[in-house]
Design a protein around this motif. Structure first.
Motif: not given
Length: 309
Positions: A196-212
């Motif tokens: 699952s890709n995201a445009a920026r690193a902070e979005l990746v870590f936010r997805m991880l924190a929210r279980g996505r």
């Protein structure tokens, strides 16, 4: 002939100074100003260093409310305080400009950089400033116990066991390279639809924190930065990171300066500070502030091993 030309050609400078003093008093001018060019040429060489930094949190944080608080910002502050005779002027630039300016100078430095043969042709490097950790597996703290069961005899995670253990979806930054070993592993995961890709690193870590997503790869200080600076109160409080089998235990980074007189003087002074502290310098604490407990344990083991050699 103008007075300045006459003074330049006098063999006896004292006589010229007396003559100029009398002239300037009559004209209401400053003798110091008149001779400022001559006196400047007799001063010590310029010790101002253009120090180029790029916005790369949490190493250097150039913008926002945390500007100047990155661990490399604080390390540079430490060295600047130890070397008051050398004036450091920080210049935020992009990476390509940073490398070009340090290579061509004059009197330019940057850090933290890795050594390459190409860079060593135009730059002079300090001894290692700090040892940091490479890319690691990043998971939510609540999943740490599951990952611990996957560790090999060296306490590392082989990438091929991640998916079978139930960590299916990786969150990645679109277009980012994660190094040859992990990029090769991720080819197969991408073919299975597990990315699952995201445009920026902070979005990746936010997805991880929210279980996505189930996991990601990143530097431990990077994970610590986004856990601290980017996530909301409703997200997981922290991430845990684990070493990956096949990657280096730690990586040295260096200060680099232009290979000219000012750059060499700066590196010599920096090395003098490094030599006073040995394998575990006090500025390592600035890096430790940004990393999780697992990563802290691993880098401290590296430093302790270096201290006993």
């Amino acid at each position: 002939m103008p007075l300045s030309g006459e003074c330049m050609h006098r063999k006896n400078r004292d006589a010229a100074l007396r003559h100029a003093t009398a002239f300037c008093r009559a004209a209401g001018l400053s003798v110091a100003l008149l001779f400022s060019g001559a006196s400047h040429s007799e001063q010590a060489p310029d010790t101002t260093i253009q120090w180029y930094v790029m916005d790369y949190p949490p190493a250097y944080i150039v913008t926002g409310p945390q500007a100047g608080t990155g661990y490399q910002d604080r390390i540079l502050d430490y060295f600047a305080a130890q070397l008051p005779e050398l004036r450091i002027e920080r210049r935020p630039v992009a990476l390509a400009r940073l490398l070009s300016n340090v290579a061509h100078g004059p009197a330019a430095c940057a850090g933290a950089l890795g050594k390459t043969e190409e860079r060593e042709r135009s730059m002079v490097f300090s001894r290692p400033i700090i040892y940091s950790l490479p890319m690691r597996l990043v998971v939510n703290a609540t999943d740490a116990a599951r990952v611990e069961k996957l560790l090999d005899a060296k306490g590392q995670v082989p990438p091929e066991v991640i998916d079978p253990a139930g960590f299916k979806t990786a969150g990645l930054v679109q277009g980012r390279t994660y190094g040859s070993l992990l990029d090769s592993f991720l080819v197969g995961e991408r073919e299975k639809g597990n990315i699952s890709n995201a445009a920026r690193a902070e979005l990746v870590f936010r997805m991880l924190a929210r279980g996505r997503v189930d996991y990601s790869f990143g530097y431990p200080d990077e994970a610590g930065y986004y856990a601290r600076a980017e996530l909301t109160a409703g997200d997981a409080a922290a991430f845990k990171t684990f070493p990956i089998a096949g990657l280096p235990v730690a990586m040295p980074s260096y200060y680099a300066c232009t290979d000219d007189a000012a750059g060499r003087r700066m590196i010599e002074a920096i090395n003098g500070v490094i030599d006073r502290f040995g394998a575990v310098p006090p500025w390592t604490a600035f890096y430790l502030d940004w990393i999780d407990g697992n990563a802290r344990r691993d880098i401290e083991a590296v430093m302790q091993a270096a201290a006993t050699r």
